[in-house]
Scaffold this active site. Structure first.
Site, PDB file in Angstrom:
ATOM      1  N   SER A 136       0.975  -1.093   0.107  1.00 32.19           N
ATOM      2  CA  SER A 136       0.024   0.140  -0.209  1.00 32.19           C
ATOM      3  C   SER A 136       0.853   1.177   0.035  1.00 32.19           C
ATOM      4  O   SER A 136       1.537   1.554   0.975  1.00 32.19           O
ATOM      5  CB  SER A 136      -0.876   0.032   1.329  1.00 32.19           C
ATOM      6  OG  SER A 136      -1.681   1.102   1.419  1.00 32.19           O
ATOM      7  N   LYS A 162      -1.215  -1.303  -4.763  1.00 36.37           N
ATOM      8  CA  LYS A 162      -2.161  -0.401  -4.113  1.00 36.37           C
ATOM      9  C   LYS A 162      -1.637   1.150  -3.881  1.00 36.37           C
ATOM     10  O   LYS A 162      -1.034   1.344  -3.027  1.00 36.37           O
ATOM     11  CB  LYS A 162      -3.088  -0.841  -2.994  1.00 36.37           C
ATOM     12  CG  LYS A 162      -3.815   0.131  -2.226  1.00 36.37           C
ATOM     13  CD  LYS A 162      -4.339  -0.536  -1.048  1.00 36.37           C
ATOM     14  CE  LYS A 162      -4.597  -0.008   0.457  1.00 36.37           C
ATOM     15  NZ  LYS A 162      -5.219  -0.542   1.231  1.00 36.37           N
ATOM     16  N   LYS A 164      -2.758   5.084  -2.705  1.00 37.39           N
ATOM     17  CA  LYS A 164      -3.577   5.923  -2.056  1.00 37.39           C
ATOM     18  C   LYS A 164      -4.030   7.076  -2.916  1.00 37.39           C
ATOM     19  O   LYS A 164      -3.243   7.473  -3.364  1.00 37.39           O
ATOM     20  CB  LYS A 164      -3.123   6.280  -0.721  1.00 37.39           C
ATOM     21  CG  LYS A 164      -2.661   5.502   0.049  1.00 37.39           C
ATOM     22  CD  LYS A 164      -3.963   4.939   0.840  1.00 37.39           C
ATOM     23  CE  LYS A 164      -3.876   3.995   2.042  1.00 37.39           C
ATOM     24  NZ  LYS A 164      -4.887   3.632   2.746  1.00 37.39           N
ATOM     25  N   ASP A 189      -7.042   3.257  -3.219  1.00 40.21           N
ATOM     26  CA  ASP A 189      -7.719   3.291  -1.744  1.00 40.21           C
ATOM     27  C   ASP A 189      -8.051   4.786  -1.443  1.00 40.21           C
ATOM     28  O   ASP A 189      -6.960   5.456  -1.373  1.00 40.21           O
ATOM     29  CB  ASP A 189      -6.829   2.730  -0.779  1.00 40.21           C
ATOM     30  CG  ASP A 189      -7.562   2.385   0.481  1.00 40.21           C
ATOM     31  OD1 ASP A 189      -8.635   2.999   0.496  1.00 40.21           O
ATOM     32  OD2 ASP A 189      -7.143   2.003   1.375  1.00 40.21           O
ATOM     33  N   GLU A 214     -10.790   0.686  -3.386  1.00 38.41           N
ATOM     34  CA  GLU A 214     -11.304   0.565  -1.972  1.00 38.41           C
ATOM     35  C   GLU A 214     -11.825   1.710  -1.453  1.00 38.41           C
ATOM     36  O   GLU A 214     -11.241   2.879  -1.480  1.00 38.41           O
ATOM     37  CB  GLU A 214      -9.855   0.140  -1.366  1.00 38.41           C
ATOM     38  CG  GLU A 214      -9.963  -0.260   0.143  1.00 38.41           C
ATOM     39  CD  GLU A 214      -8.692  -0.814   0.622  1.00 38.41           C
ATOM     40  OE1 GLU A 214      -7.631  -1.057   0.021  1.00 38.41           O
ATOM     41  OE2 GLU A 214      -8.441  -0.725   2.064  1.00 38.41           O
ATOM     42  N   ASP A 239     -13.519  -1.230   2.999  1.00 36.32           N
ATOM     43  CA  ASP A 239     -12.510  -1.461   4.316  1.00 36.32           C
ATOM     44  C   ASP A 239     -13.322  -0.812   5.279  1.00 36.32           C
ATOM     45  O   ASP A 239     -14.307  -1.499   6.310  1.00 36.32           O
ATOM     46  CB  ASP A 239     -11.381  -0.709   4.084  1.00 36.32           C
ATOM     47  CG  ASP A 239     -10.259  -0.483   5.128  1.00 36.32           C
ATOM     48  OD1 ASP A 239     -10.838  -0.913   6.106  1.00 36.32           O
ATOM     49  OD2 ASP A 239      -9.260   0.055   4.892  1.00 36.32           O
ATOM     50  N   LYS A 263      -9.867  -6.615   8.432  1.00 35.89           N
ATOM     51  CA  LYS A 263      -8.911  -6.141   9.405  1.00 35.89           C
ATOM     52  C   LYS A 263      -9.277  -6.471  10.994  1.00 35.89           C
ATOM     53  O   LYS A 263     -10.577  -6.343  11.283  1.00 35.89           O
ATOM     54  CB  LYS A 263      -8.631  -4.651   9.368  1.00 35.89           C
ATOM     55  CG  LYS A 263      -8.054  -4.082   8.176  1.00 35.89           C
ATOM     56  CD  LYS A 263      -7.863  -2.470   8.073  1.00 35.89           C
ATOM     57  CE  LYS A 263      -6.968  -1.968   7.042  1.00 35.89           C
ATOM     58  NZ  LYS A 263      -7.384  -0.458   7.035  1.00 35.89           N
ATOM     59  N   GLY A 291      -3.967  -4.060   6.516  1.00 33.95           N
ATOM     60  CA  GLY A 291      -3.048  -3.765   7.351  1.00 33.95           C
ATOM     61  C   GLY A 291      -3.189  -2.401   8.027  1.00 33.95           C
ATOM     62  O   GLY A 291      -4.076  -1.583   7.378  1.00 33.95           O
TER      63      GLY A 291
HETATM   64  O1  OSB Z   1      -7.013   2.100   4.471  1.00 24.88           O
HETATM   65  O2  OSB Z   1      -5.991   0.257   4.293  1.00 24.88           O
HETATM   66  C1  OSB Z   1      -6.071   1.271   4.864  1.00 24.88           C
HETATM   67  C2  OSB Z   1      -3.054   2.242   6.877  1.00 24.88           C
HETATM   68  C3  OSB Z   1      -3.455   3.035   7.936  1.00 24.88           C
HETATM   69  C4  OSB Z   1      -4.977   3.104   7.752  1.00 24.88           C
HETATM   70  C5  OSB Z   1      -5.678   2.702   6.935  1.00 24.88           C
HETATM   71  C6  OSB Z   1      -5.190   2.003   5.887  1.00 24.88           C
HETATM   72  C7  OSB Z   1      -3.732   1.759   5.848  1.00 24.88           C
HETATM   73  C8  OSB Z   1      -3.075   1.128   4.708  1.00 24.88           C
HETATM   74  C9  OSB Z   1      -1.828   0.556   5.007  1.00 24.88           C
HETATM   75  O3  OSB Z   1      -3.485   1.124   3.711  1.00 24.88           O
HETATM   76  C10 OSB Z   1      -1.507  -0.771   5.105  1.00 24.88           C
HETATM   77  C11 OSB Z   1      -0.312  -1.359   5.680  1.00 24.88           C
HETATM   78  O4  OSB Z   1       0.671  -1.400   4.746  1.00 24.88           O
HETATM   79  O5  OSB Z   1      -0.295  -1.621   6.681  1.00 24.88           O
HETATM   80 MG    MG Z   2      -8.093   0.951   3.022  1.00 22.81          MG
END
Ligand code: OSB
Ligand code: MG
Length: 369
Positions: A136, A162, A164, A189, A214, A239, A263, A291
């Site tokens: 991510s 992925k 953001k 995402d 996402e 999510d 999660k 994560g």
């Molecule tokens: O939306 O998945 C998410 C990290 C913090 C809060 C929300 C998210 C995330 C990540 C990081 O996308 C995922 C990771 O590498 O742990």
């Molecule tokens: Mg997410």
């Protein structure tokens, strides 16, 4: 059967190797609670995925510590519990506070599996010795920088990239990645940054052949995701909006999600995560393990969960060394060409390095029976 003698809450601060920016904010360090459940010589560990600030969900480290100390820990301390499966019932009258619940429940699962000499994944019915992992990537200051970052992780063999996105930082970066890499598994995402007024704009994502988008819309908005799904060719993955097996069932019934990110913290524990997995398996919805930039304790629990059969898409549990110079567990959680070997030890599969934990600890509190 298990009986807790004491629970230790710690708050840790671990510097991140990079600043991580999403549509809701930016962090430079991982600040979190660790829960140690001590049954008299044997300890189980759980990581709370709340942050100091309530941007991803309403919970914070302070709220989680408060609820753990005053309600959740007293519900289990000094009592004989049949096992971790009974934890949700023991705290049924405490509403919400899912990340706090998940941290203590994970410590109980870890403790119980360590006592039984079995890995958490096996105990849950896991079927894999390696799990597929992606990365991510946070919002980057420049598209050139983003492309260089993508290149590094594609070269490392990660199974999915992925990125953001947020309004104003979406179509151009995604177009640039897709142009350079026509066939990688690519997702975006938004962390709830758009509304239905952006629907026409979001339809432009359809040309990039994304595996999914996402959480484009509001964190409490299942209904409008179903409405957007009717217009969008790109599958929607939820999510933030999936906080329980019940949410997953409603999302499946109304067509709000074709993919679900699971999660442990967001749904309130491992038991509930397994129930979300069950609902999705029955509905034909593939899931993957999300994560929250976890330390090795939370990361190891995620990897164990991801051994369940319906975790068929690459998860966000990439190598701990991407995030931290030094982690608090041994052996380290390191992916090999897009696959994370599942640590085979009992419980979450890794040992906690207490001397490293101590160095990152900013406060500690012991709750006695
Ligand atoms: O939306 O998945 C998410 C990290 C913090 C809060 C929300 C998210 C995330 C990540 C990081 O996308 C995922 C990771 O590498 O742990
Ligand atoms: Mg997410």
């Amino acid at each position: 059967m298990m009986r807790l003698h004491r629970v230790i809450l710690r708050r840790l601060e671990m510097p991140l190797r990079f600043r991580f920016r999403t549509s809701f904010g930016e962090i430079a360090a991982k600040k979190f609670l660790l829960v140690e459940a001590d049954a008299g010589g044997l300890s189980g560990w759980g990581e709370c995925v709340a942050d100091d600030e309530p941007h991803y969900s309403e919970e914070t480290n302070a709220s989680a510590a408060d609820v753990l100390r005053r309600f959740l820990v007293p519900a289990v301390l000094g009592r004989t519990l049949p096992g971790p499966e009974s934890f949700p019932d023991a705290v049924r009258e405490i509403r919400g506070n899912r990340m706090a619940k998940a941290a203590l429940e994970t410590a109980l699962w870890d403790l119980s599996c360590r006592a039984g000499g079995i890995s958490l994944g096996r105990r849950l019915g896991g079927v894999r010795e390696r799990v597929s992992v992606g990365v991510s990537l946070g919002i980057q200051p420049s598209i050139e920088g983003l492309l260089a970052l993508v290149a590094r992780h594609v070269d490392a063999g990660y199974a999915r990239i992925k990125v953001k996105i947020e309004p104003g930082n979406d179509l151009a970066p995604v177009a640039a990645i897709r142009e350079r890499y026509p066939s990688i598994e690519l997702t975006v995402d938004a962390n709830a940054a758009y509304t239905l007024a952006d629907a026409a704009h979001l339809l432009a994502l359809d040309r990039f052949d994304l595996d999914y988008v996402e959480q484009p819309l509001g964190h409490e908005d299942l209904w409008r995701h179903a409405e957007l799904a009717r217009a969008l060719r790109t599958p929607i993955c939820l999510d933030e909006s999936i906080r329980s097996a019940e949410d997953a069932a409603v999302a499946a019934a109304i067509g709000a999600a074709r993919v679900v990110n699971v999660k442990i913290g967001r749904v309130g524990g491992i038991g509930e995560a397994v129930r979300v997995h069950g609902v999705c398996a029955a509905a034909g919805i593939p899931v993957w393990c999300g994560g929250m930039l976890e330390s090795g304790v939370g990361r190891a629990a995620n990897v164990q969960l991801a051994t369940l059969p319906t975790f068929t898409k690459p998860g966000d549990t990439s190598s701990a060394s991407r995030y931290f110079d030094e982690d608090i567990v041994d052996p380290p959680l390191e992916a090999e060409r897009g696959e994370m070997p599942v640590p085979a030890g009992p419980g979450i599969g890794v040992e906690v390095r207490r001397e490293v934990v101590d160095r990152f600890t900013t406060w500690r509190e012991e709750i006695l029976a």
